[in-house]
Design an enzyme around this catalytic site. Structure first.
Site, PDB file in Angstrom:
ATOM      1  N   CYS A 156       0.863  -1.185   0.000  1.00  0.00           N
ATOM      2  CA  CYS A 156       0.000   0.000   0.000  1.00  0.00           C
ATOM      3  C   CYS A 156       0.900   1.235   0.000  1.00  0.00           C
ATOM      4  O   CYS A 156       2.108   1.137   0.269  1.00  0.00           O
ATOM      5  CB  CYS A 156      -0.878  -0.006   1.242  1.00  0.00           C
ATOM      6  SG  CYS A 156       0.106  -0.039   2.753  1.00  0.00           S
ATOM      7  N   HIS A 160       6.032  -5.917   8.446  1.00  0.00           N
ATOM      8  CA  HIS A 160       6.076  -7.298   8.936  1.00  0.00           C
ATOM      9  C   HIS A 160       6.429  -8.239   7.791  1.00  0.00           C
ATOM     10  O   HIS A 160       5.637  -9.084   7.380  1.00  0.00           O
ATOM     11  CB  HIS A 160       4.739  -7.687   9.566  1.00  0.00           C
ATOM     12  CG  HIS A 160       4.419  -6.887  10.788  1.00  0.00           C
ATOM     13  ND1 HIS A 160       5.315  -6.682  11.816  1.00  0.00           N
ATOM     14  CD2 HIS A 160       3.302  -6.232  11.160  1.00  0.00           C
ATOM     15  CE1 HIS A 160       4.768  -5.938  12.749  1.00  0.00           C
ATOM     16  NE2 HIS A 160       3.545  -5.640  12.379  1.00  0.00           N
ATOM     17  N   HIS A 171       2.754   2.124  11.591  1.00  0.00           N
ATOM     18  CA  HIS A 171       1.669   1.808  12.533  1.00  0.00           C
ATOM     19  C   HIS A 171       1.418   2.937  13.534  1.00  0.00           C
ATOM     20  O   HIS A 171       0.415   2.919  14.231  1.00  0.00           O
ATOM     21  CB  HIS A 171       2.008   0.549  13.328  1.00  0.00           C
ATOM     22  CG  HIS A 171       2.248  -0.659  12.477  1.00  0.00           C
ATOM     23  ND1 HIS A 171       1.318  -1.136  11.597  1.00  0.00           N
ATOM     24  CD2 HIS A 171       3.307  -1.482  12.375  1.00  0.00           C
ATOM     25  CE1 HIS A 171       1.796  -2.211  10.984  1.00  0.00           C
ATOM     26  NE2 HIS A 171       3.003  -2.435  11.429  1.00  0.00           N
ATOM     27  N   CYS A 179       1.584   6.235   8.875  1.00  0.00           N
ATOM     28  CA  CYS A 179       0.708   6.388   7.723  1.00  0.00           C
ATOM     29  C   CYS A 179      -0.355   7.457   8.023  1.00  0.00           C
ATOM     30  O   CYS A 179      -0.914   7.488   9.128  1.00  0.00           O
ATOM     31  CB  CYS A 179       0.017   5.055   7.423  1.00  0.00           C
ATOM     32  SG  CYS A 179      -1.177   5.186   6.074  1.00  0.00           S
ATOM     33  N   GLU A 213      -0.225  -0.855  16.352  1.00  0.00           N
ATOM     34  CA  GLU A 213      -1.127   0.247  16.002  1.00  0.00           C
ATOM     35  C   GLU A 213      -2.206   0.417  17.087  1.00  0.00           C
ATOM     36  O   GLU A 213      -2.527   1.540  17.497  1.00  0.00           O
ATOM     37  CB  GLU A 213      -1.804  -0.019  14.652  1.00  0.00           C
ATOM     38  CG  GLU A 213      -2.750   1.109  14.266  1.00  0.00           C
ATOM     39  CD  GLU A 213      -3.599   0.771  13.040  1.00  0.00           C
ATOM     40  OE1 GLU A 213      -3.093   0.111  12.115  1.00  0.00           O
ATOM     41  OE2 GLU A 213      -4.771   1.160  13.022  1.00  0.00           O
ATOM     42  N   SER A 220       2.075  -5.526   3.103  1.00  0.00           N
ATOM     43  CA  SER A 220       3.510  -5.435   3.424  1.00  0.00           C
ATOM     44  C   SER A 220       4.355  -6.315   2.513  1.00  0.00           C
ATOM     45  O   SER A 220       5.548  -6.484   2.742  1.00  0.00           O
ATOM     46  CB  SER A 220       3.730  -5.828   4.890  1.00  0.00           C
ATOM     47  OG  SER A 220       3.119  -7.071   5.161  1.00  0.00           O
TER      48      SER A 220
HETATM   49  S1  SF4 Z   1      -3.122   2.228   7.305  1.00  0.00           S
HETATM   50 FE1  SF4 Z   1      -1.574   0.626   7.106  1.00  0.00          FE
HETATM   51  S2  SF4 Z   1      -2.409  -0.784   5.567  1.00  0.00           S
HETATM   52 FE2  SF4 Z   1      -3.579   1.124   5.412  1.00  0.00          FE
HETATM   53  S3  SF4 Z   1      -2.557   2.353   3.844  1.00  0.00           S
HETATM   54 FE3  SF4 Z   1      -1.668   2.933   5.780  1.00  0.00          FE
HETATM   55  S4  SF4 Z   1       0.125   1.624   6.079  1.00  0.00           S
HETATM   56 FE4  SF4 Z   1      -1.153   0.698   4.472  1.00  0.00          FE
END
Ligand code: SF4
Length: 304
Positions: A12, A39, A71, A93, A123, A260
């Protein structure tokens, strides 16, 4: 054999940006990631080679600069790190930041905080640490154990399957009909896209291969989702783990991967499957057993 990729799969933007940020900072001097940035063992090894160390405890960190993973972390934790003299870079993120902001807002409105997620996930710990006394739920029995309150504000770990989250929110509403229940859907769009694509893929496949690290929560969730719609689902971290006997001539093979999982890993698995499919076409016409021939070819090429 016909191979089909899920319409959404793999890395992602949040993971891609975090890895890019880590490498950029590592090029400027020693830096330590607090916990696994991703991970996935292959990605961690690549980061190590770029100079990004990984430590789980700040007490074990020998660099002045530290990196908070995608996270995220609680404000409390960030303040502790600053007080301890670390220079902190956040690779959090933006969609995790959004979940923190949503929970803060619900609490400001006087609602009791509830997080749908894995209690021990970094997270969820980051979300919970700023709201002591919050409830963390992942099952119906967890919801049933919540004590009555005037109102509840619910958010979710970004990588939870949204159907599970909605089912638990619905149970909370039924359990406390006189309480206000406000739900902010903080499951991230990349997770939703991968989950929806996985359902579609699994329904259309005889066998599904899910690529991702064994410690990756969203990869494990993809495996669980696919298994509800397809009886033959295999979770591998790399092409070397694939087994020819999992596949038969004429199978429709679906391929998906967690957020991941690096692109090269997915590509390597697809290449292995394409070799199997080629054997399928070449050998099936001669009446030989496709799986056995593919096994021989895979062994010859070192793909196993
Ligand atoms: S919250 Fe986590 S899974 Fe979703 S876009 Fe961000 S890093 Fe990726």
């Amino acid at each position: 054999m016909k191979i089909q990729r899920a319409s959404h799969l793999g890395w992602c933007f949040g993971v891609r940006d975090a890895v890019g940020l880590a490498k950029t900072h590592a090029a400027q001097g020693p830096i330590t990631s607090l916990g696994e940035l991703v991970h996935n063992a292959a990605v961690l090894e690549d980061l190590r080679q770029h100079g990004v160390m990984t430590r789980h405890d700040a007490g074990d960190v020998s660099t002045r600069r530290v990196l908070v993973t995608a996270h995220g972390a609680s404000r409390r934790r960030l303040e502790e790190l600053a007080r301890a003299g670390f220079e902190v870079t956040e690779a959090t993120c933006p969609l995790v930041h959004r979940a923190h902001a949503a929970l803060d807002d619900l609490v400001r409105r006087g609602l009791h905080p509830v997080i749908v997620g894995l209690r021990d996930h970094v997270e969820v710990r980051g979300l919970a640490e700023d709201h002591p006394g919050c409830d963390i739920v992942l099952s119906e029995s967890d919801v049933d154990a919540i004590v009555p309150r005037g109102g509840f504000g619910v958010v979710a770990q970004t990588t939870q399957p949204v159907a599970r989250v909605r089912a638990l929110v619905a149970r909370l509403v039924v359990r406390f009909p006189d309480s206000q229940v406000v739900f902010r859907d903080t499951v991230c769009q990349p997770t939703k896209d991968r989950q929806n694509a996985a359902v579609e893929l699994a329904r259309a496949s005889d066998v599904v291969v899910v690529v991702g690290g064994s410690k990756s929560n969203n990869t494990r969730e993809l495996v669980a989702t696919c298994s509800r719609h397809c009886t033959r689902v295999h979770h591998v971290d790399a092409a070397a783990e694939l087994r020819p006997e999992w596949f038969s001539a004429g199978d429709r093979v679906g391929l998906t991967a967690g957020t991941s999982t690096p692109d090269e890993r997915v590509d390597a698995v697809e290449e292995w499957l394409q070799r199997m499919a080629k054997d399928d076409v070449e050998i099936h016409g001669n009446g030989e057993h496709a799986g056995a021939a593919a096994a021989a070819r895979a062994t010859d090429s070192g793909a196993r």
